[in-house]
Design an enzyme around this catalytic site. Structure first.
Site, mmCIF file in Angstrom:
data_model
loop_
_atom_site.group_PDB
_atom_site.id
_atom_site.type_symbol
_atom_site.label_atom_id
_atom_site.label_comp_id
_atom_site.label_asym_id
_atom_site.label_seq_id
_atom_site.Cartn_x
_atom_site.Cartn_y
_atom_site.Cartn_z
ATOM 1 N N TYR A 109 2.287 -18.169 -5.465
ATOM 2 C CA TYR A 109 2.286 -16.775 -5.932
ATOM 3 C C TYR A 109 2.898 -15.907 -4.844
ATOM 4 O O TYR A 109 2.559 -16.017 -3.671
ATOM 5 C CB TYR A 109 0.857 -16.290 -6.217
ATOM 6 C CG TYR A 109 0.842 -14.819 -6.568
ATOM 7 C CD1 TYR A 109 0.961 -14.398 -7.890
ATOM 8 C CD2 TYR A 109 0.788 -13.844 -5.564
ATOM 9 C CE1 TYR A 109 1.011 -13.053 -8.206
ATOM 10 C CE2 TYR A 109 0.839 -12.494 -5.873
ATOM 11 C CZ TYR A 109 0.950 -12.107 -7.194
ATOM 12 O OH TYR A 109 1.014 -10.777 -7.506
ATOM 13 N N GLU A 197 7.131 -9.146 -8.297
ATOM 14 C CA GLU A 197 6.203 -10.273 -8.389
ATOM 15 C C GLU A 197 6.936 -11.517 -8.857
ATOM 16 O O GLU A 197 7.641 -11.479 -9.868
ATOM 17 C CB GLU A 197 5.058 -9.944 -9.374
ATOM 18 C CG GLU A 197 3.978 -11.019 -9.385
ATOM 19 C CD GLU A 197 2.933 -10.787 -10.472
ATOM 20 O OE1 GLU A 197 3.301 -10.777 -11.668
ATOM 21 O OE2 GLU A 197 1.749 -10.611 -10.127
#
Ligand code: GDP
Ligand code: MN
Length: 399
Positions: A109, A197
């Site tokens: 992530y 992101e």
């Protein structure tokens, strides 16, 4: 403003981030054709909506044939994809992105956000990729690596190496990780983003670091500096009420309640919403019509608020400093004559030319409920709304 995954990937690729080969399609046939163009024997078909969580909602399908691509994209086109980020109404799928599938060895992530506490860009990463960051912070908080960037010097290489080390990236891939992080940081700052992101950022079986997914959000107030980004706006993905407001130059945020608010000044609009809640109501929107509201602008605001089918009462709250109450009153009267409004309308005016404004409202003969203070206005609005409801009157906004 949000953009689509395929657009974010193109933007980030321009800053040196590695992304899979892919192509956009507007129909199932085009998706199959795009896959043939890309070559290979495994592809991923991805619904393009402004929301994450598509994988779990049927918006990401791995396919290994023409027929599978046709089937997968046929199911996606035109559907309202409902994910945990879209709300129950979902988001329409009008484009799919076809990519060459990647042999994944591990998922990471990576997020860049504006941290308001430190007033810095913060990098957030975790070796637990593929999960949503909210779940990671709930289930594996210790896996989260954070680093803030000193704006005067930018993101330094040693910081990137530190992040890579903490994530357990193989030393042979550290340089790729540095390039990815610096590319994201440059894209973030140079394009006035508020969020980047990549979830997941993957290490492939052949040792490449690739952004498998990408999301970017931009600061609306800086879009004028980036015409190539504002061009990427996709109104089909936005709240239709907010898109209409943006087109009319009104500052509007749609909410879930049923008391429509027309206010001048952002602070007063916030206070109005609070006072409505205090009086037992729920605001349907935030709307700041601005300081110099002309009668035309007030009429526009009425039409916008009324186009929301949930609205059952309207509160107009104007403090005229730069503005004049008589102009606002004329705007209200003009709007109520032009637009059919079969619900309670409460008007509270204060400031310059307030007596003149009140006279205009009184003389109009329209059933406007007047109030002098904000709390009185909120109480009367909620009272009138409850009264209509208790009488079983079916109030409907006319758009
Ligand atoms: P999201 O659910 O909206 O965040 O969509 P993602 O693009 O992140 O895709 C969801 C999941 O699908 C990823 O976490 C991967 O596990 C999987 N996925 C996406 N692309 C590929 C690919 O090229 N190959 C493989 N094997 N899996 C993929
Ligand atoms: Mn994702």
């Amino acid at each position: 403003m949000d953009i689509h995954e395929y657009q974010a990937k193109e933007v980030l690729a321009g800053f040196g981030v590695t992304v899979p080969d892919g192509a956009l399609a507007y129909s199932p046939e085009q998706a199959a054709y795009r896959a043939r163009e890309l070559g290979g024997d495994r592809w991923v078909v991805k619904a393009q909506v402004h929301a994450g969580g598509r994988g779990k909602a049927g918006g990401v399908k791995v396919c290994d044939s023409d027929v599978a691509i046709l089937d997968a994209s046929e199911a996606m086109f035109g559907m309202k994809l409902v994910t945990h980020q879209t709300g129950p109404e979902g988001k329409g799928v009008y484009r799919v992105y076809v990519e060459a599938a990647m042999p994944i060895s591990r998922e990471i992530y990576l997020g860049l956000v504006l941290d308001r506490t430190t007033q810095r860009v913060m990098i957030v990463a975790s070796a637990e990729g593929g999960m949503e960051i909210e779940d990671i912070s709930a289930d594996k908080p210790d896996s989260i690596v954070r680093a803030t960037v000193e704006p005067a010097v930018g993101l330094r290489e040693f910081q990137c190496r530190q992040i890579a080390f903490k994530l357990g990236i193989d030393p042979a891939q550290t340089q790729q990780m540095v390039r990815t992080l610096q590319g994201c940081y440059r894209a973030f700052t140079e394009l006035d983003a508020t969020m980047v992101e990549i979830n997941p950022l993957v290490v492939t079986e052949d040792g490449r670091i690739v952004a498998l997914d990408a999301k970017m959000t931009f600061d609306d107030n800086a879009l004028f500096r980036h015409p190539q980004i504002s061009e990427l706006r996709d109104k089909s993905q936005e709240d239709p009420r907010e898109a209409r407001a943006a087109d009319r130059g009104l500052n509007y945020v749609g909410l879930d309640g049923n008391i429509g608010c027309i206010v001048n000044g952002a602070g007063l609009a916030m206070a109005t919403m609070d006072t409505i809640k205090l009086a037992g109501g729920e605001p349907a929107n935030f709307l700041d019509i601005g300081g110099g509201a002309t009668p035309e602008r007030v009429a526009k605001a009425f039409r916008l608020v009324l186009s929301d089918q949930k609205v059952e009462a309207i509160l107009v709250n104007i403090f005229a400093g730069i503005n004049r109450c008589d102009w606002v009153a004329e705007g209200v009267v003009q709007a109520l004559r032009e637009v059919e409004v079969n619900m309670p309308v409460i008007v509270r005016l204060a400031g310059t030319n307030v007596e003149e404004g009140q006279k205009i409202l009184a003389r109009s003969g329209l059933p406007i409920i007047r109030a002098t203070t904000l709390s009185e206005a909120a109480e009367r609005t909620v009272g009138a709304w409850k009264n209509e409801l208790s009488q079983g009157i079916k109030i409907r906004a006319m758009s």
